[in-house]
Structure formats: structure tokens, C-alpha cells
Design an enzyme around this catalytic site. Sequence first.
Site, mmCIF file in Angstrom:
data_model
loop_
_atom_site.group_PDB
_atom_site.id
_atom_site.type_symbol
_atom_site.label_atom_id
_atom_site.label_comp_id
_atom_site.label_asym_id
_atom_site.label_seq_id
_atom_site.Cartn_x
_atom_site.Cartn_y
_atom_site.Cartn_z
ATOM 1 N N SER A 98 18.628 -1.167 -26.450
ATOM 2 C CA SER A 98 18.963 0.248 -26.573
ATOM 3 C C SER A 98 20.004 0.398 -27.673
ATOM 4 O O SER A 98 20.865 -0.466 -27.848
ATOM 5 C CB SER A 98 19.532 0.744 -25.245
ATOM 6 N N TYR A 120 -30.254 13.305 -37.330
ATOM 7 C CA TYR A 120 -28.897 13.187 -37.852
ATOM 8 C C TYR A 120 -28.302 14.554 -38.173
ATOM 9 O O TYR A 120 -28.981 15.432 -38.698
ATOM 10 C CB TYR A 120 -28.890 12.322 -39.131
ATOM 11 N N GLU A 178 5.390 -0.444 -21.687
ATOM 12 C CA GLU A 178 5.380 1.026 -21.708
ATOM 13 C C GLU A 178 4.433 1.550 -22.790
ATOM 14 O O GLU A 178 3.725 2.550 -22.589
ATOM 15 C CB GLU A 178 6.800 1.563 -21.920
ATOM 16 N N THR A 180 0.896 -1.160 0.000
ATOM 17 C CA THR A 180 0.000 0.000 0.000
ATOM 18 C C THR A 180 0.931 1.205 0.000
ATOM 19 O O THR A 180 2.014 1.153 0.598
ATOM 20 C CB THR A 180 -0.919 0.060 1.243
ATOM 21 N N HIS A 181 0.540 2.258 -0.688
ATOM 22 C CA HIS A 181 1.400 3.451 -0.846
ATOM 23 C C HIS A 181 2.763 3.081 -1.433
ATOM 24 O O HIS A 181 3.753 3.736 -1.155
ATOM 25 C CB HIS A 181 1.603 4.192 0.479
ATOM 26 N N LYS A 196 -16.285 8.110 -36.227
ATOM 27 C CA LYS A 196 -15.602 6.919 -36.743
ATOM 28 C C LYS A 196 -14.098 6.838 -36.507
ATOM 29 O O LYS A 196 -13.623 5.877 -35.894
ATOM 30 C CB LYS A 196 -15.879 6.789 -38.246
ATOM 31 N N ASN A 202 14.721 -3.538 -22.496
ATOM 32 C CA ASN A 202 13.656 -2.635 -22.049
ATOM 33 C C ASN A 202 12.251 -3.228 -22.198
ATOM 34 O O ASN A 202 11.973 -3.957 -23.145
ATOM 35 C CB ASN A 202 13.721 -1.333 -22.849
ATOM 36 N N LYS A 230 21.152 -2.982 -21.983
ATOM 37 C CA LYS A 230 19.726 -2.737 -21.765
ATOM 38 C C LYS A 230 18.802 -3.784 -22.369
ATOM 39 O O LYS A 230 19.029 -4.286 -23.465
ATOM 40 C CB LYS A 230 19.345 -1.372 -22.370
#
Length: 459
Positions: A277, A317, A290, A155-156, A325, A285, A283
Site C-alpha cells: 500500500s 455474412y 483480486e 456451508t453458508h 474479434k 495485499n 499492508k
Amino acid sequence: MAQLWGGRFTKETEKEVYDFNASISFDKRFLKQDIRGSKAHVTMLAASGILPDDERDKIIEGLESILTDTLSGKLVITDEYEDVHSFVESNLIDRIGDTGKKLHTGRSRNDQVALDMRLYIRDEIDEIKELVASYMKVLHELMKSNLHTYMPGFTHLQKAQPVTFAHHIGAYMEMAKRDYERLIGIRKRMNYCPLGAGALAGTTYPLDRELTARLLEFAGPTLNSMDSVADRDYVIELLSALNTIMMHLSRFSEEIIMWNSNEYGFVELDDAYSTGSSIMPQKKNPDIAELVRGKTGRVYGAYISLITTMKGIPLAYNKDMQEDKEMTFDAIDTVKSCIKLFADMIATMKINEKRMEASASGGFTNATDAADYLVNHGVPFRDAHGIVGRLVLKCIEKGISMGELSLEEYKAESEAFGEDIYEAISIKTCVEKRNTIGAPGPEAMTKVLDINEKYLQTI
Ligand code: ARG
């Protein structure tokens, strides 16, 4: 410029106006739905005695050839048509001659586009439901194999109490179940056929709207012709449901990104679902997670866009509604690829049980259980809270965990402590004793797994 109107005009439309007005570049997606709707429409016209059977057959054959040729690439949808409806009708007339001019009897583009959108949204809901179902199956498998994988619950973003990985995943399972049920509810509410509403006031032809509805697998016809052409609630509802799906996936992505970091090391994403990377060779990733988190913004955007577009439109209309759309299509495409990739990503990630358990053992996640131990030995909870708080402080000063305090140190704070405190505050005990329904204990979790197993069989 092939358009379906012009009789009362004395001038050609300005090219820029034509382009601004046209929707072919995006409503060409409706080809399948538009042709399906037209086939049902002429079938109904013939059954109602408005169109001879041989003309119905000619029109249907023409419509089918347009679909086949477009799908095979022989016929190309180009900008010379204003919209998909004009494309189909013009090509039909080219192919079968004057009979093609009867297709639009008792119909307006207003109820036609309302139908196309409904058919399209209904098809997409069915596909999204399938994707959510597959995602839920991945979650279910992850839960089944991690009933005893201990990890800290937070929590937190501070370690709070130990749970299991199955329990944590189970939270996302509950969200996905609600997401799925929302889709079912939307589909049920929207499943009425607007065709036959005409421009806004129905028609004078004796159309059999029940038949059209049946042919297109709707529960029945819509009951107000003005609402039929003016309603986009179901699109807004779907976008809202998609927002919630993305919000859930985004939260989950955020956790995956943290868990996959060196600091946590709870999971390791598969190489096939990670990226590198261009400069830092070490790296790996979590770009997929993300991007799912990032794409949530554009899906929210589609919802805000449409609900704002609709808010000032008088009945029935208005051309504003053509704006329903592009962003909706984008949102649907985005959500579909996100659910699919996210499910594949978590199905292939490695779970580092040791790191999770080690993390659950630090951070005093068993402090509540130490207090509960005292309560079970007759100490009032508020006093127990204070006693354990002081013990935690001692541990922090000494840089040790609660399991490493000596019995003398425990007894110095309360005589109620005995040798069995160590067992009582082990991570295993903390988790496995929590067996009220909904809690992380394996007994409770097994009951939930049974319920979920049955649920997955019904969908
Ligand atoms: N392209 C239009 C739309 O998407 C089709 C309906 C056109 N109706 C009209 N009265 N101009 O909304």
C-alpha cells in the site's frame, strides 16, 4: 487507403467511413493464420489445375517473405490497409507483380476471414489447454502434499464439517478437469475448414476442399457454404468455456483473499505475488487474486457482446460479424494471463496447517460425528441430533469446544456416551473415517489422486 475493391465506385470513401469500416488495427493479429491459409489455398489451386506450379511457388515465396519481414520489423502493418487480407495481397503484388493478383482466385474475404478466425481460435484453444494442464499439475501437487492438512469445510460461510486442504483443492481440480474437457469438445466440433465456401455460395472452380482441409489439419471441409461464412458458434462456445474458467478462478480467488486475511490466516501469499500500500506500511495485499476476480467481468462481457451481435444477423455474412474479434481477443488474452498468474500464485503460497487445524477444531465441525456416534450406539438419528444440539448449546454457554465437555456432562444428555466419544469426535477421526469415494478421508483421496495422476499423464 489501399483497398481490394473500387471498380464500381465513382467516389473515394469518406475518410471517417474508411476508418469506421477498417479492421486492420485488430485483425493484424491474423497475419500468421492469413498467410498459412493463403499458402494452403494456392497449393490446392495448383493441385486442382487452376494455377500453374511456378506461379504457386512464386506466390508462396512472396507470402513467406511478407511474414518473415513483418515478424522481423522490416515490414510494418499500417492503417493504410483496410484489413490484414488487403495488407497481405497488396504487399504480395508489390513484391511479385501480376502473379500476386491470382492469389484470391476462388476465394472471398468472407471464407478467408472465417478461416483465419478458426485457425486463430484453434491455436488459442491449444495454448489455453496447455495453461489449464499446468494449472491442474499445480493443484495435483498441492493435493498430494496436504492429505492430512485439516481445515474446516463451510456451508453458508459457516464452519460445517472438517475436511482437508487436499480435499478442498480437489474440488477445484474437478472444475479444472471439466474446463479442460470442454476445450477439447469445442476444438473437435469446430475443426472443419470453411475455405472454398467463397462469398456464400461456393465457387464454379473445381476446388479440392478436402485437400485444403487436410493441408490445414482440419478433419474435413464444412458442409454448407452459407453456414461456413456465417458461423461463429465456436467463438461463442469458447467464450462460454472461458466464462466458466473465470467463474471458477474467481471463486477460488475469493477464497484465497479470505484465507490470506489476518482473520483466517490459512495461507500466506508469497511476497513476489503480493503488492503493498502507498500509505499503510503494514499492508501486503492479494492484488493478483483480486484482479483475477475483477477481470471475470470483462470476459463475461465478451460472451454477452458476441452472442448479442449474432442474434439478429440474417444469412450469410454481414459486416456485424467483424465485431467478433476485439472483445474475443481481449477475453482470450485476459484468461491466459489469469490462469498463468493464478497457478504461479498458488504454487508459491505458504500453507498454515496449524491455523487451519485450529480453525477446524472450533465451531463444532464435529457435531455431526457426535450424533453419528450416538446412532452407532442405538440412538435414532433425530434424537441424536437433538441431544448433540443441546450439548453444543452448553458448550457455547461455557465458551468451550465439544472435546472439553466432561463425560458426566455427556452422560447427563445420554447414557449412550462412553469414554470413546473423545476419540470419535477428534478432528483426525472425523476426517480420516470419511472414506467413501469423493470424501476427504485419505483412503478415498488416495484413490482420487491415482485417477488424477493417470488423467494428467494422458493430456
Ligand atoms: N474485416 C472483415 C471481418 O472481419 C473481413 C471480411 C470482409 N468481408 C466483406 N464482405 N466485407 O469480418
